[in-house]
Scaffold this active site. Structure first.
Site, PDB file in Angstrom:
ATOM      1  N   SER A 142      40.923  31.719  42.663  1.00  0.00           N
ATOM      2  CA  SER A 142      41.956  30.717  42.460  1.00  0.00           C
ATOM      3  C   SER A 142      42.547  30.372  43.812  1.00  0.00           C
ATOM      4  CB  SER A 142      43.049  31.295  41.546  1.00  0.00           C
ATOM      5  OG  SER A 142      44.223  30.511  41.551  1.00  0.00           O
ATOM      6  N   TYR A 155      48.633  38.106  38.756  1.00  0.00           N
ATOM      7  CA  TYR A 155      47.571  37.101  38.828  1.00  0.00           C
ATOM      8  C   TYR A 155      47.018  36.995  40.248  1.00  0.00           C
ATOM      9  CZ  TYR A 155      45.045  32.778  37.791  1.00  0.00           C
ATOM     10  OH  TYR A 155      44.067  31.841  37.610  1.00  0.00           O
TER      11      TYR A 155
END
Length: 288
Positions: A142, A155
């Site tokens: 990401s 995350y």
């Protein structure tokens, strides 16, 4: 797309979002597919969509956080397809809450899916990939594997871990016929924020706030993201950035590795303020 049209691809998280878009585009290119998702209904819906393409598609209900289930998935895919040329570790989840609001169980849940799911996928599919004359591994990181915003401790940790794992793996496989790509998407219009888990001690309103922020930020469609990934695979790119925002963030963190958050925080505040002014869309988002 000769490599894709003649191959067999494994895609996890294929029930929706980028996973479904990847499956559709791979099937359209002529690839056979072994699709996995923990949500059987969504997975079967994807398979039904692909039925019109004539591609050979098998479905596998898999929780990628469970090592034995991934191991069984690899064995099943090998038995049903006989070979494998492309592995896309796409399955992933998100979590709402600051570090002090989430429990260690919340943290482990996310890491088990986002990080260990990719590790298990590579562990059990790599032997099959090595039998192909050309093969490719794609791991989804990401932009939060490039930067680490407040409120994203779990995350960001998982996506930085995927990045490190992918880069080291690529170096170990250098000179072989198995290539490795690490993907860093920016804001993609998927349901990941709405489906995210609420931390054990995170106020319920935080989910609404986080979703509002995400939907203002996410500009790239899953279809465009999938096309970019597959183009990167065809071209053998080691690092695949998706979206203008991803390129901007990549440059920013290189120029200001210790202070990028000050600039991004101000930009996010402006986005939230703009959203609050939109008719019929009052923003409940707090400042980061």
């Amino acid at each position: 797309m000769s490599f894709l049209s003649s191959g067999v691809a494994v895609v996890t998280g294929a029930g929706s979002g980028m996973g479904r878009a990847l499956a559709e585009q791979l099937a359209a290119a002529g690839s056979a597919l072994a699709l996995a998702d923990v949500d059987e209904a969504s997975l079967l819906e994807t398979a039904q969509i692909l039925g019109k393409t004539g591609a050979l598609v098998t479905t596998h209900v898999v929780d990628v956080a469970k090592e034995e289930r991934v191991k069984a998935f690899a064995a099943d895919a090998r038995e049903r397809h006989g070979r494998l040329t492309l592995l896309i570790n796409n399955a992933g989840v998100a979590l709402h809450g600051d570090f002090e609001e989430i429990s260690l169980d919340d943290f482990r849940w996310l890491m088990d899916i986002n990080f260990w799911g990719a590790v298990y996928g590579v562990r059990y599919f790599l032997p099959l990939l090595k039998h192909a004359p050309r093969a490719h591994i794609v791991n989804l990181s990401s932009v939060f594997g490039l930067i680490a915003p407040a409120g994203q401790t779990a995350y960001a940790a998982s996506k930085f871990a995927v990045r490190g794992f992918s880069e080291a793996l690529r170096h170990e496989l250098e000179g072989s016929h198995v290539k490795v790509s690490c993907v860093h998407p920016g804001g993609i219009r998927t349901s990941i924020a709405r489906r995210a888990r609420l931390g054990e001690r995170t106020p319920a309103v935080r989910q609404e706030q986080s979703v509002a922020q995400f939907e203002q930020w996410a500009r790239t469609s899953p279809e465009a993201a999938a096309a970019r990934i597959l183009r990167g695979v065809e071209q053998g790119e080691a690092r695949i950035l998706i979206g203008v925002d991803a390129y901007q963030i990549d440059v920013l963190q290189r120029l200001r590795p210790a202070s990028y958050w000050k600039l991004l925080k101000k930009k996010l505040e402006k986005v939230v303020a703009a959203a609050a002014k939109e008719p019929g869309k009052p923003s409940t988002a707090r400042k980061p």
